[in-house]
Write an enzyme that holds these catalytic residues in place. Structure first.
Site, short mmCIF file in Angstrom:
data_model
loop_
_atom_site.label_atom_id
_atom_site.label_comp_id
_atom_site.label_asym_id
_atom_site.label_seq_id
_atom_site.Cartn_x
_atom_site.Cartn_y
_atom_site.Cartn_z
N VAL A 40 4.73 -5.60 -4.57
CA VAL A 40 5.75 -5.53 -3.52
C VAL A 40 5.75 -6.87 -2.79
CG1 VAL A 40 6.52 -4.34 -1.44
CG2 VAL A 40 5.45 -3.05 -3.31
N GLN A 63 -8.17 -6.65 -11.28
CA GLN A 63 -8.84 -5.44 -10.78
C GLN A 63 -8.31 -4.19 -11.50
OE1 GLN A 63 -9.70 -4.68 -6.46
NE2 GLN A 63 -7.85 -3.46 -6.61
N ASP A 111 -3.28 -7.10 -7.77
CA ASP A 111 -4.66 -7.43 -8.17
C ASP A 111 -4.78 -7.06 -9.65
OD1 ASP A 111 -6.21 -7.90 -5.39
OD2 ASP A 111 -4.67 -6.39 -5.17
N SER A 135 -2.74 -8.12 3.01
CA SER A 135 -3.32 -8.03 4.35
C SER A 135 -3.73 -9.42 4.83
CB SER A 135 -4.54 -7.11 4.34
OG SER A 135 -4.20 -5.86 3.78
N MET A 153 3.11 -9.33 -0.73
CA MET A 153 2.50 -8.78 0.49
C MET A 153 0.99 -8.70 0.32
SD MET A 153 5.02 -5.92 1.93
CE MET A 153 6.70 -6.34 2.32
N HIS A 206 0.84 -1.21 0.00
CA HIS A 206 0.00 0.00 0.00
C HIS A 206 0.88 1.26 0.00
CE1 HIS A 206 -2.81 -2.92 2.16
NE2 HIS A 206 -3.54 -2.53 1.12
N GLY A 233 -2.58 -1.53 -7.41
CA GLY A 233 -1.46 -2.45 -7.44
C GLY A 233 -1.63 -3.52 -8.51
#
Ligand code: AMP
Length: 273
Positions: free
Chosen positions: A166, A143, A140, A176, A174, A27, A137
Site C-alpha cells: 500500500v 519476510q 517485506d 511506520s 507506507m 496494516h 505484506g
C-alpha cells in the site's frame, strides 16, 4: 491464549495479522484481507526486540497503542494481543527459529539477527494465537517468503496470505518508519519508487540484462543527497538468488538508509520471451 481455544471449540476460524504497531493503511489492508477469509480477526502489536540489532531503532520505534487499538476496533478485530516483552521472552528463554538460506540475501546481510528474531516471534505468535490464516505484506517481501518457507518446513497448519504494497498517493510505500523522515527526506524518499518504476519501464521495453537496469536504478537513487544504498537487487522471487537474465518473474528489491532511517521497497516484475 484462551481466546483462541474457545474460538476453535466453537468452530470459528481465525485470521491473524502480526504487527509492530503505529498502524497505517498498509496494516489495515492486511486486516481487511484477513477478515475476508474467516470468522474472527486477531491482530498483535509487539515491537519485537529479538529482530533489532544493537545499533538499530528499537528504543525509538514509534508507538501509539491507544490509537492503534481504536483502528483495530474500527477494522472489526475481535481481539488484539499486546504482550509485554517478558511474556514473549521470559527469563531463561533459549529456543530460536532460524532459516538456513533465505536470510543470506537482501536485508539479512546487513541485519544479521533480523530474520532469526522474526521467525522466532512469528512461530511463538502462531502457537499463541492458533490462527487458520495469517496475513503478511509484500512490502517485506523477504519476510513473507521466509514465513511461507518456515510454515512449510515446520508443518504449521496455517494458510499464509500476501497482500500487495500500500502506497501513499505519490508512490512512497507506507511504513511506520516514514514518521522519522524530515520534510526534505520525505520528498527525497520518492526515489525508491521512481527507481522501481524506471526499471519496470526498461523491462517492458525488452531490456533483460539486470546489470543495465541496476545501473539506472542506482543512478536514480544516488540523485538523492543523504542516501546510502544498502542493496539494489534483481532476484528470483522464490530463492532470492540474483538472476543473470530476466526471463519470467523477478523481484526487484531496494534498501537504503536515508539519513538514519532505513527504507525498503520492491516490485515483482515480469518479462517473458
Ligand atoms: P510492521 O508493523 O512494519 O512489522 O508490519 C506488519 C505487517 O504489515 C508486515 O506483514 C508488513 O509487511 C505489513 N506492511 C507494512 N507496511 C505495509 C505496506 N505499505 N503495504 C502492505 N503491507 C505492509
Amino acid at each position: 491464549m484462551q481466546y483462541a481455544d474457545t474460538q476453535r471449540q466453537n468452530k470459528r476460524t481465525i485470521a491473524f495479522v502480526p504487527t509492530m504497531g503505529f498502524l497505517h493503511k498498509g496494516h489495515l489492508a492486511l486486516m481487511e484481507a484477513g477478515r475476508e477469509h474467516v470468522d474472527d480477526l486477531v491482530v498483535s502489536i509487539f515491537v519485537n526486540p529479538a529482530q533489532f540489532g544493537p545499533n538499530e531503532d528499537l528504543a525509538t520505534y514509534p508507538r501509539a497503542l491507544e490509537k492503534d487499538l481504536d483502528l483495530c476496533r474500527d477494522m472489526g478485530a475481535s481481539a488484539v494481543f499486546t504482550p509485554e516483552v517478558s511474556e514473549i521472552y521470559p527469563q531463561g528463554f533459549q529456543t530460536y527459529v532460524e532459516l538456513e538460506k533465505l536470510p543470506l540475501h537482501l536485508c539479512g546481510l546487513s541485519r544479521p539477527v533480523f530474520f532469526k528474531g522474526v521467525a522466532t516471534v512469528v512461530s511463538k505468535l502462531f502457537n499463541i494465537v492458533k490462527p487458520h490464516v495469517a496475513v503478511f505484506g509484500q512490502k517485506d517481501f523477504q519476510q513473507l517468503t521466509l514465513i511461507k518457507q518456515m510454515v512449510k518446513d515446520l508443518n504449521f497448519d496455517i494458510d499464509i496470505i500476501g497482500v500487495p504494497i500500500v502506497r501513499e498517493e505519490d508512490g512512497l510505500a507506507m511504513s511506520s518508519r516514514n514518521k522519522y523522515l524530515s520534510g526534505d527526506q520525505r520528498s527525497n524518499a520518492l526515489v525508491l519508487h521512481r527507481a522501481l518504476l524506471r526499471s519496470q519501464e526498461m523491462i517492458s521495453k525488452g531490456i533483460t540484462d539486470p546489470g543495465e537496469i541496476l545501473i539506472q536504478a542506482r543512478k536514480i537513487l544516488e540523485s538523492c543527497p543523504d542516501i546510502k544504498i544498502d542493496y539494489v537487487s534483481i532476484c528470483d522471487p522464490l530463492t532470492l538468488d540474483e538472476v543473470n537474465c530476466i526471463n519470467g518473474s523477478v523481484l526487484m528489491a531496494i534498501a537504503v538508509m536515508l539519513g538514519k532511517t532505513r527504507l525498503i521497497d520492491n516490485n515483482v516484475m515480469e518479462f517473458n520471451r
